[in-house]
Design a protein around this motif. Structure first.
Motif, PDB file in Angstrom:
ATOM      1  N   HIS A 510      -0.919  21.178  32.363  1.00 20.36           N
ATOM      2  CA  HIS A 510      -1.340  21.708  31.062  1.00 20.36           C
ATOM      3  C   HIS A 510      -1.825  20.591  30.144  1.00 20.36           C
ATOM      4  CE1 HIS A 510      -1.485  23.904  27.315  1.00 20.36           C
ATOM      5  NE2 HIS A 510      -0.576  23.112  26.783  1.00 20.36           N
ATOM      6  N   ILE A 511      -1.102  19.462  30.094  1.00 19.72           N
ATOM      7  CA  ILE A 511      -1.449  18.431  29.113  1.00 19.72           C
ATOM      8  C   ILE A 511      -2.516  17.463  29.615  1.00 19.72           C
ATOM      9  CG2 ILE A 511       0.788  18.512  27.950  1.00 19.72           C
ATOM     10  CD1 ILE A 511       1.346  15.747  29.326  1.00 19.72           C
ATOM     11  N   GLY A 512      -2.715  17.377  30.922  1.00 18.97           N
ATOM     12  CA  GLY A 512      -3.638  16.389  31.470  1.00 18.97           C
ATOM     13  C   GLY A 512      -4.831  17.014  32.157  1.00 18.97           C
ATOM     14  N   GLY A 513      -5.919  16.247  32.247  1.00 19.49           N
ATOM     15  CA  GLY A 513      -7.140  16.744  32.857  1.00 19.49           C
ATOM     16  C   GLY A 513      -7.154  16.670  34.367  1.00 19.49           C
ATOM     17  N   GLY A 514      -6.224  15.920  34.975  1.00 23.22           N
ATOM     18  CA  GLY A 514      -6.206  15.752  36.417  1.00 23.22           C
ATOM     19  C   GLY A 514      -5.444  16.865  37.126  1.00 23.22           C
ATOM     20  N   GLN A 515      -5.355  16.733  38.437  1.00 28.17           N
ATOM     21  CA  GLN A 515      -4.558  17.661  39.249  1.00 28.17           C
ATOM     22  C   GLN A 515      -3.308  16.913  39.704  1.00 28.17           C
ATOM     23  OE1 GLN A 515      -2.724  20.221  40.501  1.00 28.17           O
ATOM     24  NE2 GLN A 515      -4.732  21.263  40.547  1.00 28.17           N
ATOM     25  N   ALA A 701     -12.222  12.271  36.887  1.00 33.26           N
ATOM     26  CA  ALA A 701     -10.770  12.396  36.701  1.00 33.26           C
ATOM     27  C   ALA A 701     -10.364  13.742  36.118  1.00 33.26           C
ATOM     28  CB  ALA A 701     -10.268  11.268  35.794  1.00 33.26           C
ATOM     29  N   VAL A 702     -11.347  14.609  35.841  1.00 31.99           N
ATOM     30  CA  VAL A 702     -11.071  15.908  35.226  1.00 31.99           C
ATOM     31  C   VAL A 702     -11.328  17.006  36.251  1.00 31.99           C
ATOM     32  CG1 VAL A 702     -11.633  17.459  33.323  1.00 31.99           C
ATOM     33  CG2 VAL A 702     -11.763  14.989  32.984  1.00 31.99           C
ATOM     34  N   LYS A 703     -10.344  17.849  36.460  1.00 32.21           N
ATOM     35  CA  LYS A 703     -10.438  18.901  37.471  1.00 32.21           C
ATOM     36  C   LYS A 703     -10.546  20.264  36.788  1.00 32.21           C
ATOM     37  CE  LYS A 703      -9.777  15.497  40.287  1.00 32.21           C
ATOM     38  NZ  LYS A 703     -10.960  14.831  40.898  1.00 32.21           N
ATOM     39  N   THR A 704     -11.789  20.703  36.542  1.00 32.37           N
ATOM     40  CA  THR A 704     -11.992  21.948  35.804  1.00 32.37           C
ATOM     41  C   THR A 704     -11.735  23.188  36.650  1.00 32.37           C
ATOM     42  OG1 THR A 704     -14.357  21.783  36.311  1.00 32.37           O
ATOM     43  CG2 THR A 704     -13.630  20.969  34.170  1.00 32.37           C
ATOM     44  N   ASP A 705     -11.463  23.002  37.957  1.00 40.08           N
ATOM     45  CA  ASP A 705     -11.164  24.175  38.777  1.00 40.08           C
ATOM     46  C   ASP A 705      -9.742  24.666  38.556  1.00 40.08           C
ATOM     47  OD1 ASP A 705     -10.039  21.948  39.917  1.00 40.08           O
ATOM     48  OD2 ASP A 705     -10.574  22.454  41.986  1.00 40.08           O
ATOM     49  N   LYS A 706      -8.937  23.926  37.788  1.00 34.96           N
ATOM     50  CA  LYS A 706      -7.601  24.437  37.441  1.00 34.96           C
ATOM     51  C   LYS A 706      -7.692  25.069  36.054  1.00 34.96           C
ATOM     52  CE  LYS A 706      -5.633  20.378  35.144  1.00 34.96           C
ATOM     53  NZ  LYS A 706      -4.495  19.497  34.981  1.00 34.96           N
ATOM     54  N   PRO A 707      -6.932  26.111  35.774  1.00 34.55           N
ATOM     55  CA  PRO A 707      -7.046  26.827  34.495  1.00 34.55           C
ATOM     56  C   PRO A 707      -6.235  26.177  33.380  1.00 34.55           C
ATOM     57  CG  PRO A 707      -5.440  27.930  35.886  1.00 34.55           C
ATOM     58  CD  PRO A 707      -5.981  26.776  36.698  1.00 34.55           C
ATOM     59  N   ASP A 708      -6.638  26.443  32.149  1.00 37.36           N
ATOM     60  CA  ASP A 708      -5.770  26.293  30.987  1.00 37.36           C
ATOM     61  C   ASP A 708      -5.178  24.912  30.769  1.00 37.36           C
ATOM     62  OD1 ASP A 708      -4.497  27.257  28.703  1.00 37.36           O
ATOM     63  OD2 ASP A 708      -2.650  27.652  29.784  1.00 37.36           O
ATOM     64  N   PHE A 709      -5.979  23.850  30.849  1.00 37.09           N
ATOM     65  CA  PHE A 709      -5.468  22.568  30.382  1.00 37.09           C
ATOM     66  C   PHE A 709      -6.146  22.233  29.065  1.00 37.09           C
ATOM     67  CE2 PHE A 709      -9.061  21.371  33.128  1.00 37.09           C
ATOM     68  CZ  PHE A 709      -9.750  20.455  32.360  1.00 37.09           C
ATOM     69  N   ILE A 710      -5.489  21.444  28.250  1.00 39.21           N
ATOM     70  CA  ILE A 710      -6.011  21.113  26.936  1.00 39.21           C
ATOM     71  C   ILE A 710      -7.351  20.388  27.091  1.00 39.21           C
ATOM     72  CG2 ILE A 710      -5.585  19.832  24.789  1.00 39.21           C
ATOM     73  CD1 ILE A 710      -2.557  20.056  25.463  1.00 39.21           C
ATOM     74  N   GLY A 711      -8.362  20.892  26.426  1.00 35.15           N
ATOM     75  CA  GLY A 711      -9.689  20.284  26.477  1.00 35.15           C
ATOM     76  C   GLY A 711     -10.617  20.865  27.522  1.00 35.15           C
ATOM     77  N   ARG A 712     -10.126  21.786  28.353  1.00 39.38           N
ATOM     78  CA  ARG A 712     -10.961  22.313  29.451  1.00 39.38           C
ATOM     79  C   ARG A 712     -12.240  22.964  28.926  1.00 39.38           C
ATOM     80  NH1 ARG A 712     -11.551  27.227  32.464  1.00 39.38           N
ATOM     81  NH2 ARG A 712     -11.995  26.832  34.688  1.00 39.38           N
ATOM     82  N   ASP A 713     -12.120  23.779  27.878  1.00 36.20           N
ATOM     83  CA  ASP A 713     -13.296  24.465  27.354  1.00 36.20           C
ATOM     84  C   ASP A 713     -14.337  23.471  26.859  1.00 36.20           C
ATOM     85  OD1 ASP A 713     -12.106  26.844  27.954  1.00 36.20           O
ATOM     86  OD2 ASP A 713     -11.488  27.310  25.893  1.00 36.20           O
ATOM     87  N   ALA A 714     -13.876  22.381  26.218  1.00 35.77           N
ATOM     88  CA  ALA A 714     -14.805  21.375  25.699  1.00 35.77           C
ATOM     89  C   ALA A 714     -15.506  20.641  26.835  1.00 35.77           C
ATOM     90  CB  ALA A 714     -14.053  20.376  24.812  1.00 35.77           C
ATOM     91  N   VAL A 715     -14.817  20.441  27.946  1.00 37.11           N
ATOM     92  CA  VAL A 715     -15.437  19.796  29.102  1.00 37.11           C
ATOM     93  C   VAL A 715     -16.513  20.712  29.691  1.00 37.11           C
ATOM     94  CG1 VAL A 715     -15.049  18.940  31.441  1.00 37.11           C
ATOM     95  CG2 VAL A 715     -13.418  18.379  29.624  1.00 37.11           C
ATOM     96  N   LEU A 716     -16.201  21.996  29.818  1.00 36.64           N
ATOM     97  CA  LEU A 716     -17.176  22.939  30.368  1.00 36.64           C
ATOM     98  C   LEU A 716     -18.393  23.071  29.453  1.00 36.64           C
ATOM     99  CD1 LEU A 716     -14.742  25.693  31.723  1.00 36.64           C
ATOM    100  CD2 LEU A 716     -16.017  23.982  33.044  1.00 36.64           C
TER     101      LEU A 716
END
Length: 816
Positions: A510-515, A701-716
């Motif tokens: 949830h808090i990090g962009g990685g997996q 370092a950012v895995k957008t295929d996982k849901p609901d992490f902080i900042g995901r929408d901004a990365v997409l």
């Protein structure tokens, strides 16, 4: 006080210029139920006796942005409120008396242009033309900022207070906050008493802002937060009227610790002397109001003597006023702003290091934006209160450090300059081993860190310069050992935060962009992002077990990173623990690192058993350790984590075994020169809360295929809309000039940005820098097709540009 409300959205404690600015800007954002309480009279602490110098240029782009905002605000404030602020854009001159200071101010001038500040480098003769009364016989150069100015500090504060009142704020004088009521991590209200003791009461509130100036430390303790600052005596004189003296620019002569301001036909001469006098160590008298401190002419006399030589007319002018008043200073000469780490609704704006007037407008604006939106408006890492370590609130520490910090305002701001006072507070388990081998220590967040190693017979101290310093060749040798053989250095100061519990994996994801749902022993390089996709933390995360992770952070941001983690814990069932002091860490790096590891341990360090990005428990000598196969220098190597009780044994075992291999002890300066050759980002410089993770080149370092992490929408969104900027690596084609940071980037003849970091690449044989370049609508080929130069002290030096690291672009060496 019958009209004092019993409930408020926010209570601001302190009615100096900063508190008034916070109230002004919160009401400008539309906030209602804003209450400001001042123990005596508005401005009666420090604001009233400030010199009122208003300069735009600060050490970083965002601090300059805030200072520029202040002078623009003060220019319009009188029209808005009807209160005369005395604001005049009379310009300012900074004068150099040495070649080293000339380089400093010319580098600052180049930086100013990159920040959008109007500035000119000027000759001694041009200095004389702008300031006719000055003796320029030994002046080497000057810098002219035409839009700088001066103002009436008290009236600026009163104008801000009036603006706040006009929008509904309650501003009350002679009301002292006597207690701050807390429940868990929240303040629920404040108790107050009137100045004459006849009335008292309580205000329930959603939050407070500590704008208490030199009382900020005391108010912070009432609120359960650490606000490290110390009042010091600050001296100036005001002459009698001088016949024929007209409006002059503000003048700064830092080599003589002096500043000059013309006001109503008189000269104000102030000083930031090298060794200052702390004041109020046993508390500030409760009666303090518009007070002066005792004169100390002997202390000020050397400044005045130099000033009479510099401006001969002073020798003929009588002294109308000799003034000594208190100003508050922080351990690092940067003010405190933001949400306090210990509490969730206590904000701080205090400790302005004698630049409160020029900072207050911007600081109030930035804090109001942050309070209103919940997010920093831009990177405020320089001044964020969470940079302060808990021990820095220690009064003995503050007393010693403050003797130095006042004078540092006008000292030469050499690269790598270290504080001289209040040293030795935090030492790693290897400190004495390293000292015995010639380590020269620097200090960061209180940690003593081996920055470089002196040779036998060499003076083991810094000899500062803007040119190649006395450790340049030492670092080159350490750098060479890492690139060609094997080196070892101490990384114990880096923060270590343990996360464990049944929800550990879900929380980390949830808090990090990685997996982070990876096998035990895997290491994930990653970022914690904010909602805008900016980088709040740059960390490595090691999965220690099914339910436990170790998060490793930079030493300077350990508290800020832990605070971020706690504030985003929500309902996740995890325990977060700072374990930094529990383990020492030695890094063994270089092509022969595996040979050294195999010499001290029976474990298998091959790619098959311990590939890059994995950790394993090992035997080391007669003890135990855990080794992480990662690198910040771009070579084969391991970070060795060993419990503090076995740290000495681990060092002795590795050092002895390394003698047959030519092992070289290395320092933090080497780590910086190696990492910049590899293009590795430095948090706080190359990547900050306002730098989007994709624009920083860290999308891998950012895995957008996982849901609901902080900042995901901004990365997409950024992926869809395209990049505005790209972080580029630059190598100067001339091997002589040195880069530090903030040097302007010139693209096809136009300044387009500035370097976020710089260092000398000893293996590549030239200075290397990194910085963001605008690229909207442009391909990578478009960006790289341009001609680039870097402005070094006003001279433009041709530079190669690359998106890939100049050194080992395929990262083959680390995985060997």
């Amino acid at each position: 006080m019958a009209d004092l409300p019993t409930k408020a959205r926010v209570v601001i404690i302190g009615g100096g210029v900063v508190g008034c600015s916070v109230a002004y800007h919160l009401t400008k954002k539309g906030w209602k139920n804003v209450v400001l309480l001042e123990r005596k009279q508005l401005t009666s602490g420090t604001t009233w006796h400030a010199a009122g110098l208003i300069a735009q240029l600060r050490a970083t782009a965002n601090m300059t942005k805030l200072a520029k905002y202040s002078q623009e605000l003060y220019g319009d404030l009188e029209a808005e409120t009807g209160v005369a602020t005395g604001f005049r854009r009379c310009g300012s001159i900074t004068v150099a008396l040495t070649d080293e200071r000339k380089e400093e101010i010319f580098r600052q001038a180049a930086m100013a242009r990159a920040f959008g500040v109007e500035v000119d480098e000027i000759s001694p003769q041009e200095v004389k033309e702008k300031y006719e009364h000055l003796n320029v016989d030994d002046v080497t150069a000057g810098v002219w900022l035409p839009l700088d100015g001066q103002g009436d500090p008290a009236n600026i504060a009163l104008a801000l207070a009036k603006g706040a009142r006009q929008r509904g704020a309650v501003v009350r004088e002679r009301v002292k906050v006597t207690d701050i009521i807390r429940k868990g991590r929240h303040v629920t209200g404040v108790d107050w008493v009137s100045d004459d003791g006849s009335e008292q009461g309580h205000i329930e509130c959603d939050m407070i802002v500590n704008c208490a100036g030199m009382w900020g430390h005391e108010v912070g303790r009432m609120a359960g937060v650490n606000v490290p600052l110390q009042a010091c005596e600050h001296f100036y004189i005001v002459t009698e009227g001088i016949s024929g003296l007209s409006q002059m620019p503000v003048l700064r002569i830092p080599d003589e610790c002096a500043y000059y301001k013309e006001d109503a036909g008189k000269i104000l001469l102030g000083a930031f002397e090298p060794k200052s006098k702390p004041w109020g160590m046993n508390g500030i008298p409760d009666s303090f109001e518009f007070d002066q401190l005792p004169e100390d002419f002997d202390h000020f006399e050397p400044i005045l003597e130099a000033a009479c030589n510099r401006m001969p007319m002073l020798a003929e002018a009588g002294i109308h006023t000799f003034f000594n008043g208190p100003e508050s200073f922080t351990p690092d000469d940067a003010y405190h702003l933001g949400l306090a780490p210990e509490m969730d609704n206590v904000w701080v704006a205090a400790g302005f290091n004698s630049i409160g007037i020029q900072s207050a407008g911007g600081a109030g604006m930035a804090l109001a934006e942050w309070m209103d939106s919940g997010d920093k408006p831009f990177d405020l890492g320089d001044v964020d209160i969470s940079r302060m370590q808990p021990f820095q609130g220690n009064k003995s520490y503050l007393l010693e450090r403050s003797t130095e910090t006042l004078g540092l305002l006008y000292a030469d701001h050499f690269p790598y300059r270290q504080k001289a006072t209040a040293r030795g507070v935090r030492r790693t388990p290897f400190h004495e081993h390293l000292r015995a081998q010639g380590a020269v220590f620097g200090e960061l967040a209180g940690w003593e860190r081996a920055n470089w190693f002196a040779r036998t017979g060499q003076n083991p101290e810094y000899e500062y310069s803007w040119k190649r310093q006395n450790f340049f060749d030492n670092v080159a040798e350490e750098h060479n050992a890492i690139r060609t053989n094997v080196g070892m250095y101490d990384m114990s100061s880096f923060g270590k935060i343990r996360v464990e519990g049944p929800d550990a994996t879900a929380y980390m994801n949830h808090i990090g962009g990685g997996q982070y749902d990876v096998p035990t022993g895997r290491i994930v390089y990653t970022q914690f992002l904010n909602r805008a996709g900016g980088i709040e933390a740059d960390v490595t995360v090691t999965r220690l077990s099914e339910s436990a992770y170790l998060v490793v952070t930079p030493a300077a941001t350990r508290l800020a990173d832990e605070t971020w983690m706690r504030r985003n814990q929500g309902d996740f069932n995890v325990v977060i623990t700072d374990v930094t002091a529990g383990e020492g860490v030695l890094a063994v790096m270089g092509p022969r690192a595996r040979d050294l590891m195999q010499a001290v341990s029976p474990n298998d360090f091959s790619n098959g058993t311990n590939p890059f990005g994995t950790a394993q428990e090992i035997e080391l000598g007669m003890g135990l350790a855990r080794v992480h196969r990662v690198t910040y220098v771009g070579e084969l190597g391991w970070e060795i984590y060993v419990s503090s009780d076995m740290a000495g044994h681990a060092f002795e075992t590795l050092h002895a075994a390394g003698q047959d291999l030519g092992l070289k002890l290395c320092g933090m300066h080497m780590m910086d020169t190696c990492r910049i050759e590899k293009g590795f980002r430095h948090f706080g410089h190359d990547i900050t809360a306002e730098d989007h993770v994709l624009e920083a080149g860290l999308g891998f370092a950012v895995k957008t295929d996982k849901p609901d992490f902080i900042g995901r929408d901004a990365v997409l969104r950024k992926k869809e809309n395209g990049l505005e900027n790209r972080l580029i690596q630059f190598r100067l084609t001339d091997p002589e000039p040195l880069l530090y940071h903030n040097e302007p980037i010139v693209r096809d003849g136009e300044i387009v940005g500035y370097l976020s970091s710089g260092a000398y690449g000893h293996h590549l044989g030239a200075a290397i820098g990194m910085g963001y370049v605008p690229c909207r609508g442009q391909s990578v080929a478009d960006v790289l097709a341009s001609t680039y130069e870097i402005d070094v002290m006003g001279a433009r030096v041709r530079a190669e540009a690359s998106l890939k690291p100049f050194y080992d672009p395929k990262a083959e060496r680390a995985k060997a």
